[in-house]
Design a protein around this motif. Structure first.
Motif, PDB file in Angstrom:
ATOM      1  N   ASP A 120     -65.911 -11.695  94.901  1.00  0.00           N
ATOM      2  CA  ASP A 120     -66.992 -10.804  95.299  1.00  0.00           C
ATOM      3  C   ASP A 120     -66.412  -9.554  95.935  1.00  0.00           C
ATOM      4  O   ASP A 120     -65.188  -9.409  96.055  1.00  0.00           O
ATOM      5  N   SER A 121     -67.297  -8.662  96.332  1.00  0.00           N
ATOM      6  CA  SER A 121     -66.889  -7.413  96.975  1.00  0.00           C
ATOM      7  C   SER A 121     -67.331  -7.374  98.424  1.00  0.00           C
ATOM      8  O   SER A 121     -67.518  -6.298  98.990  1.00  0.00           O
ATOM      9  N   ALA A 122     -67.523  -8.550  99.021  1.00  0.00           N
ATOM     10  CA  ALA A 122     -68.106  -8.602 100.358  1.00  0.00           C
ATOM     11  C   ALA A 122     -67.430  -9.628 101.252  1.00  0.00           C
ATOM     12  O   ALA A 122     -68.097 -10.364 101.969  1.00  0.00           O
ATOM     13  N   GLY A 123     -66.117  -9.724 101.181  1.00  0.00           N
ATOM     14  CA  GLY A 123     -65.402 -10.586 102.113  1.00  0.00           C
ATOM     15  C   GLY A 123     -65.233 -12.031 101.708  1.00  0.00           C
ATOM     16  O   GLY A 123     -64.701 -12.824 102.479  1.00  0.00           O
ATOM     17  N   GLY A 124     -65.681 -12.390 100.513  1.00  0.00           N
ATOM     18  CA  GLY A 124     -65.389 -13.719  99.985  1.00  0.00           C
ATOM     19  C   GLY A 124     -66.430 -14.786 100.198  1.00  0.00           C
ATOM     20  O   GLY A 124     -66.344 -15.864  99.595  1.00  0.00           O
ATOM     21  N   ILE A 125     -67.452 -14.548 101.048  1.00  0.00           N
ATOM     22  CA  ILE A 125     -68.399 -15.632 101.328  1.00  0.00           C
ATOM     23  C   ILE A 125     -69.285 -15.938 100.129  1.00  0.00           C
ATOM     24  O   ILE A 125     -69.665 -17.093  99.915  1.00  0.00           O
ATOM     25  N   TRP A 126     -69.613 -14.913  99.337  1.00  0.00           N
ATOM     26  CA  TRP A 126     -70.452 -15.159  98.158  1.00  0.00           C
ATOM     27  C   TRP A 126     -69.675 -15.918  97.095  1.00  0.00           C
ATOM     28  O   TRP A 126     -70.217 -16.814  96.435  1.00  0.00           O
ATOM     29  N   ALA A 127     -68.419 -15.557  96.928  1.00  0.00           N
ATOM     30  CA  ALA A 127     -67.578 -16.292  95.990  1.00  0.00           C
ATOM     31  C   ALA A 127     -67.427 -17.745  96.424  1.00  0.00           C
ATOM     32  O   ALA A 127     -67.449 -18.668  95.600  1.00  0.00           O
ATOM     33  N   ALA A 128     -67.279 -17.953  97.731  1.00  0.00           N
ATOM     34  CA  ALA A 128     -67.177 -19.325  98.239  1.00  0.00           C
ATOM     35  C   ALA A 128     -68.461 -20.098  97.991  1.00  0.00           C
ATOM     36  O   ALA A 128     -68.433 -21.296  97.668  1.00  0.00           O
ATOM     37  N   ARG A 129     -69.607 -19.439  98.140  1.00  0.00           N
ATOM     38  CA  ARG A 129     -70.886 -20.093  97.864  1.00  0.00           C
ATOM     39  C   ARG A 129     -70.957 -20.534  96.403  1.00  0.00           C
ATOM     40  O   ARG A 129     -71.330 -21.673  96.110  1.00  0.00           O
ATOM     41  N   LEU A 130     -70.588 -19.635  95.485  1.00  0.00           N
ATOM     42  CA  LEU A 130     -70.599 -20.010  94.068  1.00  0.00           C
ATOM     43  C   LEU A 130     -69.586 -21.114  93.800  1.00  0.00           C
ATOM     44  O   LEU A 130     -69.866 -22.056  93.042  1.00  0.00           O
ATOM     45  N   TRP A 131     -68.414 -21.007  94.418  1.00  0.00           N
ATOM     46  CA  TRP A 131     -67.396 -22.065  94.252  1.00  0.00           C
ATOM     47  C   TRP A 131     -67.950 -23.421  94.669  1.00  0.00           C
ATOM     48  O   TRP A 131     -67.753 -24.425  93.973  1.00  0.00           O
ATOM     49  N   TRP A 132     -68.642 -23.480  95.808  1.00  0.00           N
ATOM     50  CA  TRP A 132     -69.176 -24.761  96.267  1.00  0.00           C
ATOM     51  C   TRP A 132     -70.241 -25.291  95.300  1.00  0.00           C
ATOM     52  O   TRP A 132     -70.292 -26.487  95.006  1.00  0.00           O
ATOM     53  N   MET A 133     -71.075 -24.400  94.769  1.00  0.00           N
ATOM     54  CA  MET A 133     -72.092 -24.809  93.802  1.00  0.00           C
ATOM     55  C   MET A 133     -71.450 -25.382  92.543  1.00  0.00           C
ATOM     56  O   MET A 133     -71.896 -26.407  92.006  1.00  0.00           O
ATOM     57  N   LEU A 134     -70.407 -24.740  92.057  1.00  0.00           N
ATOM     58  CA  LEU A 134     -69.684 -25.228  90.885  1.00  0.00           C
ATOM     59  C   LEU A 134     -69.008 -26.564  91.178  1.00  0.00           C
ATOM     60  O   LEU A 134     -69.091 -27.508  90.380  1.00  0.00           O
ATOM     61  N   ARG A 135     -68.348 -26.622  92.303  1.00  0.00           N
ATOM     62  CA  ARG A 135     -67.659 -27.852  92.691  1.00  0.00           C
ATOM     63  C   ARG A 135     -68.638 -29.017  92.779  1.00  0.00           C
ATOM     64  O   ARG A 135     -68.311 -30.149  92.405  1.00  0.00           O
ATOM     65  N   ALA A 136     -69.844 -28.738  93.265  1.00  0.00           N
ATOM     66  CA  ALA A 136     -70.836 -29.798  93.473  1.00  0.00           C
ATOM     67  C   ALA A 136     -71.306 -30.421  92.174  1.00  0.00           C
ATOM     68  O   ALA A 136     -71.879 -31.522  92.199  1.00  0.00           O
ATOM     69  N   ILE A 137     -71.108 -29.735  91.036  1.00  0.00           N
ATOM     70  CA  ILE A 137     -71.455 -30.345  89.742  1.00  0.00           C
ATOM     71  C   ILE A 137     -70.199 -30.568  88.900  1.00  0.00           C
ATOM     72  O   ILE A 137     -70.261 -30.697  87.680  1.00  0.00           O
ATOM     73  N   SER A 138     -69.041 -30.592  89.563  1.00  0.00           N
ATOM     74  CA  SER A 138     -67.756 -30.960  88.948  1.00  0.00           C
ATOM     75  C   SER A 138     -67.237 -29.942  87.937  1.00  0.00           C
ATOM     76  O   SER A 138     -66.520 -30.302  87.000  1.00  0.00           O
ATOM     77  N   VAL A 139     -67.579 -28.674  88.113  1.00  0.00           N
ATOM     78  CA  VAL A 139     -66.989 -27.612  87.289  1.00  0.00           C
ATOM     79  C   VAL A 139     -65.728 -27.109  87.991  1.00  0.00           C
ATOM     80  O   VAL A 139     -65.804 -26.662  89.143  1.00  0.00           O
ATOM     81  N   PRO A 140     -64.555 -27.167  87.357  1.00  0.00           N
ATOM     82  CA  PRO A 140     -63.334 -26.668  88.004  1.00  0.00           C
ATOM     83  C   PRO A 140     -63.479 -25.192  88.377  1.00  0.00           C
ATOM     84  O   PRO A 140     -63.839 -24.362  87.544  1.00  0.00           O
ATOM     85  N   ALA A 141     -63.215 -24.874  89.625  1.00  0.00           N
ATOM     86  CA  ALA A 141     -63.442 -23.510  90.106  1.00  0.00           C
ATOM     87  C   ALA A 141     -62.479 -23.178  91.227  1.00  0.00           C
ATOM     88  O   ALA A 141     -61.964 -24.059  91.924  1.00  0.00           O
ATOM     89  N   ALA A 142     -62.251 -21.887  91.395  1.00  0.00           N
ATOM     90  CA  ALA A 142     -61.424 -21.372  92.481  1.00  0.00           C
ATOM     91  C   ALA A 142     -61.991 -20.024  92.911  1.00  0.00           C
ATOM     92  O   ALA A 142     -62.772 -19.397  92.188  1.00  0.00           O
ATOM     93  N   VAL A 143     -61.586 -19.588  94.084  1.00  0.00           N
ATOM     94  CA  VAL A 143     -61.979 -18.290  94.625  1.00  0.00           C
ATOM     95  C   VAL A 143     -60.773 -17.367  94.597  1.00  0.00           C
ATOM     96  O   VAL A 143     -59.646 -17.782  94.907  1.00  0.00           O
ATOM     97  N   LEU A 144     -61.009 -16.112  94.220  1.00  0.00           N
ATOM     98  CA  LEU A 144     -59.958 -15.100  94.271  1.00  0.00           C
ATOM     99  C   LEU A 144     -59.745 -14.704  95.730  1.00  0.00           C
ATOM    100  O   LEU A 144     -60.632 -14.118  96.356  1.00  0.00           O
ATOM    101  N   ASN A 145     -58.583 -15.023  96.258  1.00  0.00           N
ATOM    102  CA  ASN A 145     -58.297 -14.764  97.660  1.00  0.00           C
ATOM    103  C   ASN A 145     -58.285 -13.259  97.925  1.00  0.00           C
ATOM    104  O   ASN A 145     -57.528 -12.507  97.305  1.00  0.00           O
ATOM    105  N   GLY A 146     -59.142 -12.803  98.819  1.00  0.00           N
ATOM    106  CA  GLY A 146     -59.234 -11.388  99.124  1.00  0.00           C
ATOM    107  C   GLY A 146     -60.206 -10.630  98.255  1.00  0.00           C
ATOM    108  O   GLY A 146     -60.509  -9.466  98.535  1.00  0.00           O
ATOM    109  N   GLY A 147     -60.676 -11.261  97.188  1.00  0.00           N
ATOM    110  CA  GLY A 147     -61.719 -10.694  96.360  1.00  0.00           C
ATOM    111  C   GLY A 147     -61.356  -9.368  95.718  1.00  0.00           C
ATOM    112  O   GLY A 147     -60.194  -9.059  95.430  1.00  0.00           O
ATOM    113  N   MET A 148     -62.377  -8.557  95.473  1.00  0.00           N
ATOM    114  CA  MET A 148     -62.200  -7.276  94.796  1.00  0.00           C
ATOM    115  C   MET A 148     -61.283  -6.347  95.586  1.00  0.00           C
ATOM    116  O   MET A 148     -60.527  -5.559  95.009  1.00  0.00           O
ATOM    117  N   GLN A 149     -61.327  -6.450  96.910  1.00  0.00           N
ATOM    118  CA  GLN A 149     -60.479  -5.603  97.747  1.00  0.00           C
ATOM    119  C   GLN A 149     -58.999  -5.867  97.463  1.00  0.00           C
ATOM    120  O   GLN A 149     -58.202  -4.935  97.310  1.00  0.00           O
TER     121      GLN A 149
END
Length: 309
Positions: A120-149
Motif C-alpha cells: 500500500d501507500s499508507a504505511g503498510g497497515i492496509w497491506a497487512a489487513r489484506l494479508w490477514w484476510m488472504l491468510r485466513a482462507i489459506s491463500v499464500p500471501a506476503a506484505v511488501l516491507n515498506g510498501g510503495m515508499q
C-alpha cells in the motif's frame, strides 16, 4: 497444431511447484526479481481513512485513484472499501464470508496456485489487513516491507494509468478457512467475563487507547483489561518492520509467552492486522483478530470502555 497458452498455474495431474514466497514479508529486491512470475499476483490495498477531527468523524474511501496515479507494474487495486468488505455488516471494512471473499479475489486474478504480495501507500497497515484476510482462507500471501515508499526509494519502476491487467481467465480459488483467525463480539465478551482464555491487545496509538484523542467512533477508550501494543510502533521511520531483535523487545515489553491466545483489535481491524503480522514474524501462532473492533464494540453504550486521558 498449436499448444494451448500456458496459464502460469499448476497443470492438473502434475506435481505442484515449491512455494514462491519466503515468508509473510518480502522486500523490494525480492519482488522486483519476480514481477514476471506467472504465479505471483501483486495487489495494492491502499484505502483512505483520515484522522478524525472530532468524535464521530468517520470518513473512508477507496485508494483506487492513488493506485492509478502511481503503482507497481502489473499490480491491481484491491478495494477494501468495495467488494473486499461485507457491506451487510454493522461496521466498516468487515471481512466477507470465505466464499464471497474468494469470488472477489478471483476477479483480481487470484487462483488456486497463486501467491500474493500485498502493498500500500499508507504505511503498510492496509497491506497487512489484506494479508490477514488472504491468510485466513489459506491463500499464500506476503506484505511488501515498506510498501510503495520503499519501492520508489529503491528506484524501482513505477507506472500510472487506470487500466488494470486482465486477470487469468481459467482456474478456481478454493477458500480453506483457518480456525480462530477471526474473533467475534461474543468471543471478546467471553474473554472479558473470564469464560474464555485470551489476552485482549489494542493496536491503537496510546492516545486512542487512553481516550485522549478524538475517535471516529461513538465513544472513546479501550476494552477493559486490554494491553496496548500500537501497530505503528512496530515500524521504523521508513515504514518497514523493525529488525527481529528490536521487534521482539518491543513486543516483549507488552506481551510474554503466557499471554495466550492474543486477541487483537483496534478501531476497525486495520492497525490490528499490522500487529498480527508483527507477531507472526516472531513465530507466534496464537493470534486472532477481532474484526468489529471498537467500531462495533463502542456502538452499544452498555459495553464498557475505559478512558485514562
Amino acid at each position: 497444431m498449436t499448444d494451448a497458452p500456458h496459464s502460469g498455474l499448476p497443470t492438473p495431474g502434475l506435481p505442484l511447484p515449491g512455494p514462491l514466497l519466503p515468508g509473510p514479508l518480502v522486500d523490494d529486491a525480492w519482488l522486483a526479481a519476480r514481477l514476471d512470475d506467472p504465479r505471483l499476483v501483486v495487489l495494492d490495498a491502499t484505502a483512505l481513512l483520515p484522522s478524525p477531527g472530532h468524535d464521530g468523524d468517520y470518513r473512508s474511501g477507496s485508494g483506487h485513484a492513488q493506485w492509478a496515479g502511481r503503482h507497481i507494474p502489473g499490480s491491481r487495486h484491491a478495494d477494501l472499501t468495495g467488494e473486499l468488505s461485507d457491506h451487510e455488516a454493522p461496521y466498516h471494512f468487515a471481512v466477507p464470508a470465505p466464499e464471497a471473499l474468494a469470488a472477489a479475489l478471483r476477479r483480481l486474478g487470484v487462483r488456486d496456485g497463486s501467491e500474493v504480495v500485498a502493498y500500500d501507500s499508507a504505511g503498510g497497515i492496509w497491506a497487512a489487513r489484506l494479508w490477514w484476510m488472504l491468510r485466513a482462507i489459506s491463500v499464500p500471501a506476503a506484505v511488501l516491507n515498506g510498501g510503495m515508499q520503499a519501492w520508489e526509494a529503491a528506484g524501482r519502476p513505477v507506472v500510472a494509468g487506470q487500466e488494470e491487467p486482465a486477470p487469468t481467465a481459467a482456474g478456481t480459488l478454493t477458500p480453506v478457512p483457518l480456525p480462530h483467525a477471526w474473533a467475534t463480539l461474543p468471543d471478546v465478551d467471553a474473554v472479558l467475563r473470564g469464560e474464555r482464555s485470551g489476552t485482549l491487545v489494542c493496536a491503537l496509538p496510546e492516545s486512542g487507547f487512553d481516550g485522549s484523542a478524538p475517535t471516529r467512533y461513538s465513544r472513546r477508550g479501550h476494552i477493559p483489561g486490554s494491553l496496548n501494543l500500537p501497530g505503528r510502533g512496530l515500524l521504523d521511520e521508513a515504514g518497514r518492520f523493525l529488525p527481529r531483535a528490536e521487534l521482539a523487545a518491543r513486543v516483549g515489553a507488552v506481551l510474554d509467552d503466557t499471554a495466550s491466545p492474543v486477541v487483537l483489535y483496534c478501531g476497525g481491524g486495520i492497525s490490528a492486522a499490522g500487529a498480527a503480522l508483527a507477531l507472526t514474524l516472531l513465530d507466534r501462532e496464537d493470534v486472532t483478530l477481532y474484526d468489529g473492533s471498537l467500531e462495533e464494540w463502542s456502538a452499544d453504550p452498555a459495553r464498557p470502555l475505559v478512558q485514562q486521558g
